[in-house]
Scaffold this motif. Structure first.
Motif: not given
Length: 512
Positions: A158-167
């Protein structure tokens, strides 16, 4: 965001919501630490079987294994699958029932390290503490790799920020595990194993159809030298075949030894409601593992056929591990229903990662809360102890998130190392504790420490510098640990009558 991506996101949201709901339901059944970490020994045979295998396979089943077969053929992936299948069967056959009986008889042990101390009457709890330390050493980074895998999946889709998705992924895993404990982890793992199975079936059928049918897939694979044999491998860069050496076969088969020391798998054996139902669990688990591993390897072959048919671009290096993600993305372009099916496939990948991460998180938490801090927590009230259990789990998750914050961190490289660590540290001790009457606590300690040290020595000193000894560190470490258990046990005082009588009691119960 496209319609396909919306449908994929919808399928994943429904799945994640269901996991949280399960955690909420299971939270009502946790009354004490035994319930939180072992489900009160109330698991049914199907949940025991499928949750054990779902927590075992992780994203390796849906990403690593197909990617391995996609690039170099069936030898590497095939021998690994055989080793895992054999290890799975033997673990269920010779360990499951006896460890269920023995952990109950030996002080109603709720963790693997506590079983060692209770089994050998280690009053100073040295075995329990050392075992807990090794669990933390190997499990926290392992859990971090699971968080990272979830983050990379969402970020790439989805092209979202990695850190946000991981958290966000970590928060959901932590939420249902903290709420429901072992019972939630086991129940969600059971559900996740079903989703993983559905994902494999969809990818298998769709892939064959797009590639032009079974004949086209087989024909293309046969045209690549060394691709379809177990004794050679295919080099995609040069288009040539190479012999598959015996040392590689031994290394791949050695993966099966790891099962005897996996805390999160052995806990499932310890938690079943009735040990007499373990034979049904064994049949279900072994059948699922064999079929799933075979299908995962075949998906790699099918994916290459899809590439040859022009439906997928050629995947190089580590990108080959995204083959199922690419197939799911392709499926989602065929309409709303196929997009929902594509979302189910991606939920399956997510499930395979989450089912391992929650079990690892729980095992690491129990190592700290029950094994390292157990003597302190015994003095607290039940509600305070449960709160401490949950806070411990949360703190470990925070550390894992910090480790996983780098998007370029390795997700899968640490898996084989952690697998070797657990297999060598705990595997021999488990087997000798269950089957050798003469084993004592000194031998168990020597085996545990020597196995753990040898994993590091072989990985970082021997393998890089001695070419003919460049094989998987689990095998030598497992053997060294076994030898040390025998030698030290024989060289030190024999176990007390109390210990040997308990051993004989368990043996008698096994015969009933």
């Amino acid at each position: 965001m496209t319609t396909a991506h919306i449908c994929i996101m919808l399928a994943i949201i429904v799945y994640l919501g269901a996991m949280l709901f399960v955690g909420y339901l299971c939270s009502k059944k946790n009354n004490d630490t035994s319930d939180f970490y072992l489900g009160g020994r109330k698991l049914g045979p199907l949940v025991t079987a499928m949750s054990a295998e779902a927590s075992d396979m992780s994203s390796w089943l849906l990403m690593g294994l197909p990617g391995l077969a996609y690039l170099s053929g069936i030898a590497d992936a095939g021998w690994t699958a055989i080793g895992l299948a054999i290890g799975t069967y033997l673990n269920w056959k010779i360990v499951a029932k006896k460890i269920r009986l023995y952990t109950h008889v030996a002080g109603n042990s709720i963790t693997l390290p506590s079983f060692f101390s209770n089994r050998f009457r280690d009053e100073r709890r040295i075995l329990q503490s050392i075992g807990a330390i090794f669990i933390v050493i190997f499990f926290i980074p392992y859990t971090a790799s699971g968080f990272a895998a979830c983050g990379k999946l969402f970020a790439s889709l989805f092209g979202v920020n990695y850190l946000t998705a991981m958290i966000i992924s970590a928060v959901i895993i932590v939420a249902y595990t903290t709420l429901g404990g072992f019972l939630a982890a086991s129940t969600t793992d059971f559900i996740q194993s079903i989703i993983m199975s559905i994902a494999l079936i969809i990818v298998f059928c769709f892939g064959i159809s797009v590639a032009g049918g079974p004949d086209a897939v087989i024909s293309h694979a046969k045209s690549l030298p060394g691709y379809l044999t177990m004794m050679t491998t295919y080099n995609p860069e040069t288009g040539t075949e190479a012999a598959y050496p015996l040392i590689n076969i031994v290394s791949m088969l050695a993966w099966g030894l790891g099962y005897f020391g996996m805390p999160h798998i052995l806990l499932r054996f310890m938690a079943i409601e009735d040990e007499k139902k373990l034979s049904l669990s064994r049949r279900v688990a072994t059948t699922w593992v064999v079929i799933s591993l075979a299908v995962a390897v075949l998906i790699g072959v099918i994916g290459l056929g899809m590439t040859e048919a022009g439906s997928l671009e050629m995947l190089q290096g580590s990108n080959s591990e995204t083959i199922i993600v690419k197939i799911a993305d392709l499926l989602s372009t065929y309409g709303v229903l196929p997009a929902l099916l594509g979302g189910t496939i991606l939920a399956g990948i997510l499930a395979s990662t989450m089912s391992t991460a929650d079990s690892q998180l729980l095992a690491a938490s129990s190592a700290v809360s029950s094994d390292l801090l157990g003597s302190i927590l015994k003095k607290k009230k039940r509600q305070e102890t449960m709160l401490t259990d949950r806070v411990t789990l949360l703190l470990i998750a925070v550390i894992a998130v910090i480790i996983a914050r780098n998007p370029d961190s390795s997700v899968f490289n640490i898996v084989s190392f952690a697998w070797a660590g657990f297999g060598a540290v705990f595997g021999p001790v488990v087997l000798f504790a269950l089957f050798w009457r003469r084993t004592n606590w000194q031998g168990a300690l020597a085996g545990m420490v020597s196995g753990g040290v040898m994993v590091f020595v072989w990985k970082y000193l021997v393998r890089p510098n001695v070419s003919f000894l460049n094989f998987y560190e689990l095998l030598p470490a497992f053997l060294i640990s076994s030898v040390m258990i025998i030698l030290v046990s024989l060289a030190s005082k024999a176990p007390s009558t109390e210990i040997t009588d308990e051993f004989d009691l368990v043996r008698k119960k096994m015969a009933e």
